[in-house]
Design a protein around this motif. Structure first.
Motif, PDB file in Angstrom:
ATOM      1  N   MET A 130       0.949  -1.314   0.001  1.00 26.77           N
ATOM      2  CA  MET A 130       0.149   0.168  -0.070  1.00 26.77           C
ATOM      3  C   MET A 130       1.191   1.160  -0.081  1.00 26.77           C
ATOM      4  SD  MET A 130      -3.363   1.173   2.910  1.00 26.77           S
ATOM      5  CE  MET A 130      -1.799   1.579   3.811  1.00 26.77           C
ATOM      6  N   PHE A 131       2.216   1.365   0.577  1.00 27.17           N
ATOM      7  CA  PHE A 131       3.088   2.438   1.104  1.00 27.17           C
ATOM      8  C   PHE A 131       3.650   2.675  -0.554  1.00 27.17           C
ATOM      9  CE2 PHE A 131       2.210   1.722   5.458  1.00 27.17           C
ATOM     10  CZ  PHE A 131       2.166   3.146   5.531  1.00 27.17           C
ATOM     11  N   VAL A 132       3.923   1.363  -1.295  1.00 31.30           N
ATOM     12  CA  VAL A 132       4.793   1.740  -2.525  1.00 31.30           C
ATOM     13  C   VAL A 132       3.568   2.054  -3.838  1.00 31.30           C
ATOM     14  CG1 VAL A 132       5.512   0.649  -4.410  1.00 31.30           C
ATOM     15  CG2 VAL A 132       6.377  -0.276  -1.660  1.00 31.30           C
ATOM     16  N   LYS A 133       2.367   1.377  -3.589  1.00 29.64           N
ATOM     17  CA  LYS A 133       0.999   2.337  -4.707  1.00 29.64           C
ATOM     18  C   LYS A 133       1.048   3.951  -4.882  1.00 29.64           C
ATOM     19  CE  LYS A 133      -3.487   1.174  -6.344  1.00 29.64           C
ATOM     20  NZ  LYS A 133      -4.666   0.019  -5.345  1.00 29.64           N
ATOM     21  N   HIS A 134       0.835   4.328  -3.100  1.00 30.31           N
ATOM     22  CA  HIS A 134       0.973   5.848  -3.117  1.00 30.31           C
ATOM     23  C   HIS A 134       2.023   6.613  -2.855  1.00 30.31           C
ATOM     24  CE1 HIS A 134      -3.380   5.423  -2.706  1.00 30.31           C
ATOM     25  NE2 HIS A 134      -3.024   4.023  -2.499  1.00 30.31           N
ATOM     26  N   ASP A 135       3.366   5.630  -3.182  1.00 30.32           N
ATOM     27  CA  ASP A 135       3.992   6.666  -3.468  1.00 30.32           C
ATOM     28  C   ASP A 135       4.385   6.754  -1.820  1.00 30.32           C
ATOM     29  OD1 ASP A 135       6.478   7.343  -3.857  1.00 30.32           O
ATOM     30  OD2 ASP A 135       5.852   9.487  -4.946  1.00 30.32           O
ATOM     31  N   LEU A 136       4.246   6.747  -0.947  1.00 32.33           N
ATOM     32  CA  LEU A 136       4.361   6.853   1.174  1.00 32.33           C
ATOM     33  C   LEU A 136       5.847   5.966   0.943  1.00 32.33           C
ATOM     34  CD1 LEU A 136       0.999   6.803   1.347  1.00 32.33           C
ATOM     35  CD2 LEU A 136       2.229   8.660   1.098  1.00 32.33           C
ATOM     36  N   SER A 137       6.580   6.534   2.496  1.00 36.29           N
ATOM     37  CA  SER A 137       7.912   6.290   2.661  1.00 36.29           C
ATOM     38  C   SER A 137       7.261   6.276   4.608  1.00 36.29           C
ATOM     39  CB  SER A 137       9.003   7.347   2.888  1.00 36.29           C
ATOM     40  OG  SER A 137       9.456   6.984   3.607  1.00 36.29           O
ATOM     41  N   MET A 138       7.809   4.619   4.669  1.00 43.93           N
ATOM     42  CA  MET A 138       7.862   4.298   5.688  1.00 43.93           C
ATOM     43  C   MET A 138       8.179   4.673   6.977  1.00 43.93           C
ATOM     44  SD  MET A 138       5.460   1.042   6.440  1.00 43.93           S
ATOM     45  CE  MET A 138       5.991   0.301   7.534  1.00 43.93           C
ATOM     46  N   SER A 139       9.404   5.780   6.368  1.00 43.59           N
ATOM     47  CA  SER A 139      10.153   5.993   7.348  1.00 43.59           C
ATOM     48  C   SER A 139       9.582   7.489   7.748  1.00 43.59           C
ATOM     49  CB  SER A 139      10.964   6.801   6.657  1.00 43.59           C
ATOM     50  OG  SER A 139      11.131   7.079   5.706  1.00 43.59           O
ATOM     51  N   ARG A 140       8.149   7.638   7.333  1.00 39.26           N
ATOM     52  CA  ARG A 140       7.712   9.176   7.432  1.00 39.26           C
ATOM     53  C   ARG A 140       6.292   8.550   8.303  1.00 39.26           C
ATOM     54  NH1 ARG A 140       9.609  13.702   7.973  1.00 39.26           N
ATOM     55  NH2 ARG A 140       8.366  14.786   7.276  1.00 39.26           N
ATOM     56  N   LEU A 141       5.914   7.037   8.183  1.00 34.74           N
ATOM     57  CA  LEU A 141       4.754   6.649   9.381  1.00 34.74           C
ATOM     58  C   LEU A 141       5.341   7.097  11.411  1.00 34.74           C
ATOM     59  CD1 LEU A 141       3.037   6.029   9.437  1.00 34.74           C
ATOM     60  CD2 LEU A 141       4.140   3.411  10.208  1.00 34.74           C
ATOM     61  N   ARG A 142       4.548   8.038  11.898  1.00 38.61           N
ATOM     62  CA  ARG A 142       4.739   8.467  13.087  1.00 38.61           C
ATOM     63  C   ARG A 142       4.015   7.527  14.107  1.00 38.61           C
ATOM     64  NH1 ARG A 142       9.048   8.964  11.219  1.00 38.61           N
ATOM     65  NH2 ARG A 142      10.457  10.675  10.928  1.00 38.61           N
ATOM     66  N   GLY A 143       3.026   6.821  13.534  1.00 43.62           N
ATOM     67  CA  GLY A 143       1.528   6.834  15.097  1.00 43.62           C
ATOM     68  C   GLY A 143       0.942   5.639  14.150  1.00 43.62           C
ATOM     69  N   GLN A 144       0.685   4.213  15.130  1.00 44.09           N
ATOM     70  CA  GLN A 144      -0.195   3.284  14.440  1.00 44.09           C
ATOM     71  C   GLN A 144      -1.242   2.340  15.546  1.00 44.09           C
ATOM     72  OE1 GLN A 144       1.681  -0.748  13.792  1.00 44.09           O
ATOM     73  NE2 GLN A 144       3.631   0.160  15.300  1.00 44.09           N
ATOM     74  N   GLY A 145      -2.630   2.182  15.212  1.00 43.19           N
ATOM     75  CA  GLY A 145      -3.678   2.121  16.020  1.00 43.19           C
ATOM     76  C   GLY A 145      -4.298   1.105  15.338  1.00 43.19           C
ATOM     77  N   TYR A 146      -4.623   0.215  16.562  1.00 47.49           N
ATOM     78  CA  TYR A 146      -5.361  -0.548  15.744  1.00 47.49           C
ATOM     79  C   TYR A 146      -6.368  -1.541  17.292  1.00 47.49           C
ATOM     80  CZ  TYR A 146      -1.288  -1.398  13.610  1.00 47.49           C
ATOM     81  OH  TYR A 146      -0.170  -1.135  12.608  1.00 47.49           O
ATOM     82  N   ASP A 147      -7.466  -2.190  16.836  1.00 45.28           N
ATOM     83  CA  ASP A 147      -8.113  -2.887  18.305  1.00 45.28           C
ATOM     84  C   ASP A 147      -7.903  -3.523  18.968  1.00 45.28           C
ATOM     85  OD1 ASP A 147      -8.223  -4.679  16.352  1.00 45.28           O
ATOM     86  OD2 ASP A 147     -10.605  -4.751  15.590  1.00 45.28           O
ATOM     87  N   GLY A 148      -7.098  -4.018  18.909  1.00 44.96           N
ATOM     88  CA  GLY A 148      -6.330  -5.406  19.669  1.00 44.96           C
ATOM     89  C   GLY A 148      -6.323  -6.480  19.692  1.00 44.96           C
ATOM     90  N   ALA A 149      -6.509  -6.566  18.323  1.00 40.82           N
ATOM     91  CA  ALA A 149      -6.817  -7.703  17.736  1.00 40.82           C
ATOM     92  C   ALA A 149      -4.859  -8.803  18.297  1.00 40.82           C
ATOM     93  CB  ALA A 149      -6.789  -8.114  16.649  1.00 40.82           C
ATOM     94  N   SER A 150      -4.952  -9.193  18.582  1.00 41.40           N
ATOM     95  CA  SER A 150      -3.863 -10.534  19.155  1.00 41.40           C
ATOM     96  C   SER A 150      -2.972  -9.948  17.782  1.00 41.40           C
ATOM     97  CB  SER A 150      -3.432 -11.453  19.478  1.00 41.40           C
ATOM     98  OG  SER A 150      -4.356 -12.489  18.347  1.00 41.40           O
ATOM     99  N   ASN A 151      -3.202 -10.213  16.790  1.00 37.01           N
ATOM    100  CA  ASN A 151      -2.658 -10.121  15.127  1.00 37.01           C
ATOM    101  C   ASN A 151      -2.151  -8.808  14.775  1.00 37.01           C
ATOM    102  OD1 ASN A 151      -5.154  -9.602  14.115  1.00 37.01           O
ATOM    103  ND2 ASN A 151      -4.980 -10.418  12.547  1.00 37.01           N
ATOM    104  N   MET A 152      -2.934  -8.469  15.279  1.00 39.01           N
ATOM    105  CA  MET A 152      -1.832  -6.773  14.849  1.00 39.01           C
ATOM    106  C   MET A 152      -1.187  -5.812  16.223  1.00 39.01           C
ATOM    107  SD  MET A 152      -4.238  -6.326  12.311  1.00 39.01           S
ATOM    108  CE  MET A 152      -3.350  -4.347  12.019  1.00 39.01           C
ATOM    109  N   ARG A 153      -1.700  -6.834  17.450  1.00 38.35           N
ATOM    110  CA  ARG A 153      -0.676  -5.889  18.331  1.00 38.35           C
ATOM    111  C   ARG A 153       0.432  -6.788  18.821  1.00 38.35           C
ATOM    112  NH1 ARG A 153      -2.655  -6.987  23.681  1.00 38.35           N
ATOM    113  NH2 ARG A 153      -4.095  -7.291  23.991  1.00 38.35           N
ATOM    114  N   GLY A 154       0.186  -8.225  18.614  1.00 37.12           N
ATOM    115  CA  GLY A 154       0.928  -9.453  19.077  1.00 37.12           C
ATOM    116  C   GLY A 154       2.819  -8.762  19.497  1.00 37.12           C
ATOM    117  N   GLU A 155       3.512  -9.017  20.564  1.00 37.58           N
ATOM    118  CA  GLU A 155       4.806  -8.581  20.823  1.00 37.58           C
ATOM    119  C   GLU A 155       5.406  -9.167  20.276  1.00 37.58           C
ATOM    120  OE1 GLU A 155       5.325  -6.092  22.412  1.00 37.58           O
ATOM    121  OE2 GLU A 155       3.297  -5.237  23.524  1.00 37.58           O
TER     122      GLU A 155
END
Length: 465
Positions: free
Chosen positions: A1-26
């Motif tokens: 998705m980042f590549v498709k929209h010409d976005l850089s992961m290095s500019r990402l400053r936050g991420q938020g999810y609903d708490g599902a283990s597959n998303m927030r797993g340590e």
């Protein structure tokens, strides 16, 4: 998705999810994968989901409350099992309202006493427990009458027996006490839940609201027993429900009679139910909403402009710049110290900035007054604070909207067409402000066309002799 929209992961400053283990797993969660690529994409667990986890934990953790909601679900299912029973319930409710109006017990007015029905609570539906209990409280007499009717004229013995048992449980002091208690507790948490689901919510406001709710819950824990007992007693007295003597001994809940484990009614209702519910609620809020005390959010809270910038903390904001060291060079972090001193002095001298009540309004005022050019480093901190999500309710609504757009009759819709429709549906408030003529002019300008958009108004000339 980042590549498709010409976005850089290095500019990402936050991420938020609903708490599902597959998303927030340590270890293997998506959060961990993102942090491996960019350690500055800090994770914030959706506050609204955490609050719902608190409600569910309290409901399932206290035996009396779990039993209460179990009976509530059965009662709702019983009186709403058929259209006939629903009609009877609504008619009983209407008749009771008419009687109360005739006796002057309630007042009539615009949009008062609208037709309502019982709502089923759902652990995954935010605020549903509170809504169910409000309806239950409003329709109490009608529900009792419907249960009584089913116990006499039910289709079979099972329905008659179940309705009779539910009516006995419902007309008990413990049931009424828990109803009043949960109305107060869920009333506080539901207001917070609704606020966290707002589209423009930010971290500073969320932290302040969570602190306020915790404080109110603690106040209810310390001073709320006597008012609760009075309101419950009055409710029972008005409906001929037996109120036990608080000094009488009863069998402790969960113990067999042969154990002879006896407690007073006061201990059972106040300690086992009232204190347990509130203590567990406060503890669960501290556990699930523990991120409100983390280093990052404490630093961001210092940007709050409310109460004349009373939360401003110079050292915390310097620490925030150190956390986001990739966005601030060593020289900028050194200059930030002096800029913060000048910034807070200017803010406190300006009435228009003292009137700001949120971080977003402060950012807007800085841009409008062009002060963001005077304090670029502070403005950068504010932008970073506004970037982090505190709730994913808006994203949840997007997924719900997808079911509206891509239905069974349109299941072959392509991704691009779906994305375009989703944007129009989700941001419909913005698109509603765009006139049809503007859209047609833009569409016509994309390439040459045979016709002219928008259609030109034809001028008719009258021919006279």
């Amino acid at each position: 998705m980042f590549v498709k929209h010409d976005l850089s992961m290095s500019r990402l400053r936050g991420q938020g999810y609903d708490g599902a283990s597959n998303m927030r797993g340590e270890l293997n969660g998506f959060k961990k994968l993102v942090l491996d690529v960019n350690p500055y994409a800090f994770y914030v667990h959706c506050f609204a989901h955490q609050l719902q986890l608190v409600v569910v934990a309290v409901v399932m953790g206290v035996l009396a409350v779990s039993d209460f909601f179990g009976h509530t679900n059965k009662i709702v299912n019983m009186v709403s099992a058929s259209c006939k029973r629903k009609d009877v319930l609504l008619q009983k409710y209407h008749d009771n309202l008419v009687v109360q109006l005739e006796h002057g017990e309630i007042l009539s007015g615009k949009e008062q006493h609208q037709e309502i029905s019982l709502a089923r609570p759902d652990d995954t539906l935010w605020g549903s427990h509170h809504k169910t209990l409000i309806r239950f409280y409003q329709m109490w007499d009608s529900v009792v009458e419907v249960l009584h009717g089913i116990s006499l004229d039910g289709a079979d013995a099972d329905d008659r027996g179940l309705a009779s048992g539910l009516m006995i449980n419902m007309e008990s002091f413990e049931f009424v006490l828990i109803l009043h208690l949960m109305l107060r507790v869920l009333g506080l948490t539901n207001d917070l839940s609704q606020a966290l689901q707002q589209k423009d919510q930010n971290i500073v406001c969320a932290i302040n609201m969570i602190v306020s709710v915790k404080s109110l819950l603690q106040k209810l824990r310390d001073d709320g027993w006597q008012p609760l007992l009075i309101s419950t007693t009055n409710f029972c007295a008005a409906r001929n429900i037996i109120v036990p003597n608080m000094d009488d001994n009863i069998l402790a809940r969960g113990y067999p009679r042969r154990s002879r484990k006896m407690v007073t009614c006061l201990h059972h209702y106040k300690v086992t139910i009232f204190n347990e519910v509130l203590d567990r609620n406060i503890a669960e809020m501290n556990n699930h909403l523990s991120e409100t005390s983390t280093r990052l959010l404490k630093c961001i809270a210092c940007l709050d402009p409310r109460d004349s910038f009373s939360n401003f903390g110079h050292d915390k904001l310097v620490e925030l710049a150190n956390i986001y060291s990739i966005d601030f060079s060593s020289q900028e972090r050194y200059l930030l110290t002096d800029q913060l001193n000048i910034y807070i002095d200017v803010m406190k001298r300006s009435d228009e900035f003292l009137a700001c009540d949120s971080l977003s309004s402060l950012a807007l005022k800085l841009v409008q007054s062009r002060q963001h050019l005077v304090f670029p480093l502070v403005y950068r901190l504010i932008r970073l604070a506004l970037t982090l999500l505190v709730a994913t309710a808006s994203l949840e609504r997007v997924f719900s909207a997808m079911n509206i757009i891509k239905m069974d009759l349109r299941n072959k819709m392509g991704d691009d067409w779906l994305n375009d429709l989703m944007v129009c549906f989700v941001e419909r408030e913005i698109f509603a402000k765009i006139s049809d003529n503007q859209i047609m002019i833009h569409f016509h300008a994309l390439k040459s066309r045979r016709g002219h958009l928008p259609p030109q108004t034809r001028v008719h000339y009258a021919i006279t002799s």
